[in-house]
Design a protein around this motif. Structure first.
Motif, PDB file in Angstrom:
ATOM      1  N   ASP A 100     -49.739  60.176 -49.910  1.00 48.13           N
ATOM      2  CA  ASP A 100     -50.858  60.130 -48.975  1.00 48.13           C
ATOM      3  C   ASP A 100     -50.561  60.843 -47.661  1.00 48.13           C
ATOM      4  OD1 ASP A 100     -52.530  58.701 -50.649  1.00 48.13           O
ATOM      5  OD2 ASP A 100     -51.655  56.793 -50.049  1.00 48.13           O
ATOM      6  N   SER A 101     -49.370  61.382 -47.517  1.00 46.03           N
ATOM      7  CA  SER A 101     -49.026  62.074 -46.281  1.00 46.03           C
ATOM      8  C   SER A 101     -48.379  63.400 -46.621  1.00 46.03           C
ATOM      9  CB  SER A 101     -48.053  61.235 -45.437  1.00 46.03           C
ATOM     10  OG  SER A 101     -48.660  60.028 -45.037  1.00 46.03           O
ATOM     11  N   PRO A 102     -48.799  64.469 -45.971  1.00 44.29           N
ATOM     12  CA  PRO A 102     -48.210  65.770 -46.257  1.00 44.29           C
ATOM     13  C   PRO A 102     -46.829  65.895 -45.633  1.00 44.29           C
ATOM     14  CG  PRO A 102     -49.747  65.964 -44.470  1.00 44.29           C
ATOM     15  CD  PRO A 102     -49.836  64.539 -44.947  1.00 44.29           C
ATOM     16  N   VAL A 217     -52.899  69.006 -43.749  1.00 42.85           N
ATOM     17  CA  VAL A 217     -51.958  68.966 -42.628  1.00 42.85           C
ATOM     18  C   VAL A 217     -52.363  67.773 -41.766  1.00 42.85           C
ATOM     19  CG1 VAL A 217     -51.129  70.121 -40.550  1.00 42.85           C
ATOM     20  CG2 VAL A 217     -51.504  71.437 -42.635  1.00 42.85           C
ATOM     21  N   ASN A 218     -51.426  66.876 -41.548  1.00 48.82           N
ATOM     22  CA  ASN A 218     -51.743  65.630 -40.868  1.00 48.82           C
ATOM     23  C   ASN A 218     -52.233  65.870 -39.437  1.00 48.82           C
ATOM     24  OD1 ASN A 218     -51.883  62.833 -41.241  1.00 48.82           O
ATOM     25  ND2 ASN A 218     -50.005  62.512 -40.078  1.00 48.82           N
ATOM     26  N   THR A 277     -55.619  61.985 -41.951  1.00 49.52           N
ATOM     27  CA  THR A 277     -54.633  61.130 -41.285  1.00 49.52           C
ATOM     28  C   THR A 277     -53.915  60.219 -42.268  1.00 49.52           C
ATOM     29  OG1 THR A 277     -56.310  59.431 -40.824  1.00 49.52           O
ATOM     30  CG2 THR A 277     -55.949  61.117 -39.132  1.00 49.52           C
ATOM     31  N   GLY A 278     -53.972  60.578 -43.552  1.00 50.29           N
ATOM     32  CA  GLY A 278     -53.356  59.723 -44.567  1.00 50.29           C
ATOM     33  C   GLY A 278     -54.297  58.656 -45.081  1.00 50.29           C
ATOM     34  N   GLN A 279     -55.601  58.862 -44.916  1.00 49.60           N
ATOM     35  CA  GLN A 279     -56.572  57.867 -45.370  1.00 49.60           C
ATOM     36  C   GLN A 279     -56.431  57.626 -46.875  1.00 49.60           C
ATOM     37  OE1 GLN A 279     -57.329  60.788 -43.811  1.00 49.60           O
ATOM     38  NE2 GLN A 279     -59.145  60.622 -42.514  1.00 49.60           N
TER      39      GLN A 279
END
Length: 329
Positions: A100-102, A217-218, A277-279
């Motif tokens: 969930d996060s780049p 990209v976060n 944002t990692g939703q």
């Protein structure tokens, strides 16, 4: 007649032959076992006697306190190793490999503080070649291409893969109505019709659909151009609050032969889907680019470029653009 007499040495002697009589095997075996048992017992006693010193109250050269200290040391030592290993595993699993996060998440990552553009399909399994070659008359090949696109990428946009029980998805068809950035705009495969699995993504008709998306990209926020800043090549199609996408021939020959191009659902990506944002359940929005008039048996070199004020471009890293080649047999 033979007579048996006892010799002075307590051994039975055969007086006829003068040969000592042999003792029974059972007797010798019993004696041997008794000797072995005594030897083992003595060994145990000797070991215990040497292991424990009653005068200094040491066992194997250490007092009870010494054994307690060394045992405590190894317990602490191996617990520390276990904690270090667990911490590294958690860091790798939850941070480095977090789905969930780049990997890149801020300006400290240099060029990575701008999204790359990806396209599907990429036929080469090693991803070293961007050439897409197909025969519109080969039904088996075009069906395999369509299934490849769906099975390896597009099926993950089906509701079963993104529906969330916590209700953080919202319908952004008419624009974002909720300012909470933790809410995720839905993206449905129906939005890229007529580029669908049912229609074979246009491969069989010689009008292939290439699917494009911006890499995550976060906390990257797209920025609008001022009207005076809009690049000339997109002035006719640029819209405010849209990351404009423009595909064109990479060289003069390709620009002349590429033909008409259609974009679904629009020629770019709405700002409503950003920032990431990692939703939970976030899926990057897609644009289907359909090439309507590709020439036969000719390589067409294509560049697809995303436009927004704060986009960074780097062809080698695929930042802000992607490039590929198509040959239609």
């Amino acid at each position: 007649m033979a007579h048996r007499v006892r010799s002075g040495t307590n051994k039975s002697v055969d007086t006829l032959n003068g040969i000592p009589r042999k003792e029974s095997t059972a007797a010798r075996t019993t004696y041997s076992k008794n000797s072995d048992n005594e030897s083992i017992y003595e060994s145990i006693v000797n070991f215990l006697a040497s292991a424990y010193n009653s005068e200094t109250q040491e066992f194997l050269g250490r007092t009870a306190l010494g054994w307690a200290l060394i045992l405590s040391f190894y317990i602490v030592f191996y617990m520390s190793l276990a904690l270090i290993y667990s911490g590294m595993w958690f860091l790798w699993r939850e941070v480095i490999l977090n789905a969930d996060s780049p990997k890149y998440s801020g300006p400290e990552d240099g060029l990575a503080w701008s999204p790359g553009v990806s396209h599907v399909p990429i036929i080469d399994p090693d991803r070293k070649s961007t050439l897409i070659r197909f025969s519109r008359s080969n039904d088996t090949q075009t069906e395999e291409l369509a299934n490849f696109m769906y099975d390896n990428f597009l099926k993950f946009y089906e509701p079963d893969y993104w529906t969330s029980a916590n209700g953080n998805f919202i319908d952004c068809t008419s624009g974002r109505t909720d300012d909470d950035i933790e809410k995720v705009c839905e993206f449905k495969l129906d939005d890229i019709r007529p580029c669908t699995l049912e229609d074979g993504y246009g491969w069989g008709d010689g009008q292939p659909c290439i699917i494009l998306k911006l890499n995550k990209v976060n906390n990257w926020w797209p920025e609008n151009y001022n009207e005076s800043e809009v690049p000339d090549e997109i002035k006719d199609v640029w819209q405010k609050n849209v990351i404009t996408l423009n595909c064109y021939g990479s060289d003069p020959v390709s620009r002349e032969s590429i033909g008409a191009i259609e974009y679904y659902p629009m020629q770019g990506w709405s700002f409503d889907y950003y920032p990431f944002t990692g939703q939970q359940g976030y899926k990057s929005p897609l644009v289907a680019v359909q090439f309507m008039e590709l020439p036969h048996r000719m390589a067409v070199f294509i560049t697809c470029k995303a436009y927004t004020k704060n986009m960074v471009y780097h062809a080698s890293y695929g930042l802000g653009m992607t490039q590929f080649e198509i040959i239609s047999d």
